[in-house]
Structure formats: C-alpha cells, structure tokens
Enzyme design. Structure first.
Site, PDB file in Angstrom:
ATOM      1  N   ASP A   3      -0.281   4.879   1.135  1.00  0.00           N
ATOM      2  CA  ASP A   3      -0.571   5.926   1.972  1.00  0.00           C
ATOM      3  C   ASP A   3      -0.765   5.249   3.465  1.00  0.00           C
ATOM      4  OD1 ASP A   3      -1.117   7.654   0.033  1.00  0.00           O
ATOM      5  OD2 ASP A   3      -3.301   7.259  -0.025  1.00  0.00           O
TER       6      ASP A   3
ATOM      7  N   ASP B 138      -2.166  -0.929   5.800  1.00  0.00           N
ATOM      8  CA  ASP B 138      -2.423  -0.328   6.970  1.00  0.00           C
ATOM      9  C   ASP B 138      -3.997  -0.385   7.539  1.00  0.00           C
ATOM     10  OD1 ASP B 138      -2.679   1.802   5.298  1.00  0.00           O
ATOM     11  OD2 ASP B 138      -2.882   3.060   6.739  1.00  0.00           O
TER      12      ASP B 138
ATOM     13  N   ASP C  32       0.829  -1.001   0.168  1.00  0.00           N
ATOM     14  CA  ASP C  32       0.029   0.079   0.095  1.00  0.00           C
ATOM     15  C   ASP C  32       0.946   1.449   0.098  1.00  0.00           C
ATOM     16  OD1 ASP C  32      -2.275   1.669   0.307  1.00  0.00           O
ATOM     17  OD2 ASP C  32      -2.073   1.622   2.612  1.00  0.00           O
TER      18      ASP C  32
END
Length: 174
Positions: free
Chosen positions: A10, A133, A8
């Site tokens: 961000d 996240d 990922d």
C-alpha cells in the site's frame, strides 16, 4: 547469493492515495486534491477522520487498488539482481488478506507465493533493503531503507527518499 529487498504494497506498488481520494469523491461527491492532504496522516485526509478506516474495512477496497506507475516494470528489473519479497502489514484489516493476494496474482503474477509476506509488525523483516512509505516501518528496520514518497511522509527526511519507481531503480540498479 543475491541481496534481498522487502517491498511494501500500500502506497508503494499499490496507489492507495489515488484510491482513497477517488472513493471519497464517489461516496461524498467532493473532490479533494492531492495538494490538500500533503503532510497529513491517513486518518486526517478527510474532514471525517473515520472515513479512511471505513474504506479500508470495506470489502473490495484492497482488491480494486490501482497499480503504482512503474511498479510492475521496476520489480521485474529488480528481480534480476535481488530476491524481492512483497511485505504487507495486512492483519489490521482481515478482508485485506485474500484481496491483497488476489491483487498480487493479477498484477504481479511473476512474484512467487513464497515471496509474499503478510504480517502485523514489519520489525521482524530481515531483508537487506526495505522500500516502504511509512516511517513506523522504516525506523525499526535494521537494513538499508528507502522511503517511498507519500502524502503522509513529506515532512520526514531521515531516510533516503525515492519519489517514484525510476528513482528506486537509480538507487538499486548498478
């Protein structure tokens, strides 16, 4: 054949937490500490629940994200043993598409354009591993998950957690 990893952007290779807090201080003159946002969702970071989305829709927000500590070196290391793909749910914020691509070209020039996937729903991703996240992305992933530590996931423990890139490397590099 190498195993594959979806990484990922961000909150994993781009430090959105620090960026949001810095933009808030710059815009509103109030410093909110990292400890104050632990366990909150992004829309609960600030007293005005619309601020995080406002920032995400602001031109330049995604282009100016700081790089997460250790991310560049870690991805170079992982690429020796794995096929690494950058996977970002970038469709919600239309200006983020070109900004994220430019950001990747600047900070991760060693990642081929063929290994960058911008999508709306990460459940279509079929790599062997996913480092993310957000629980919403990890819960529906069919491979092995690594939950990268973030303020909004501190109360979740049903995925293998990595608090930083050194811990990710310990899990994946043998």
């Amino acid at each position: 054949m190498k195993k594959s990893i979806a990484v990922d952007m961000d909150g994993v290779i781009a430090d959105t937490e620090t960026h949001f807090l810095n933009w808030y201080e710059r815009e509103y003159g109030v410093r909110i500490g990292v400890h104050e946002i632990q366990g909150r969702e992004e829309n609960e970071m600030f007293p005005d629940k619309t601020v995080a989305r406002k920032f995400a829709f602001t031109p330049g927000f995604f282009r100016s994200l700081p790089v997460m500590t250790g991310a560049v070196e870690a991805l170079k290391t992982l690429m020796k043993s794995y096929d690494v793909y950058i996977v970002s749910a970038a469709m919600e914020f239309p200006q983020s598409l070109p900004e994220k691509l430019e950001w990747l070209k600047e900070h991760f020039p060693f990642i081929s354009w063929r290994n960058i996937i911008f999508c709306g729903d990460k459940s279509i991703i079929g790599t062997d591993y996913m480092i993310d996240d957000h629980i919403k992305n990890l819960d529906f992933f069919k491979g092995t998950t690594i939950m990268f530590h973030a303020f909004h996931n501190v109360n979740h423990n049903h995925h293998q957690r990595a608090n930083n890139w050194d811990e990710v490397l310990k899990l994946l590099v043998k």
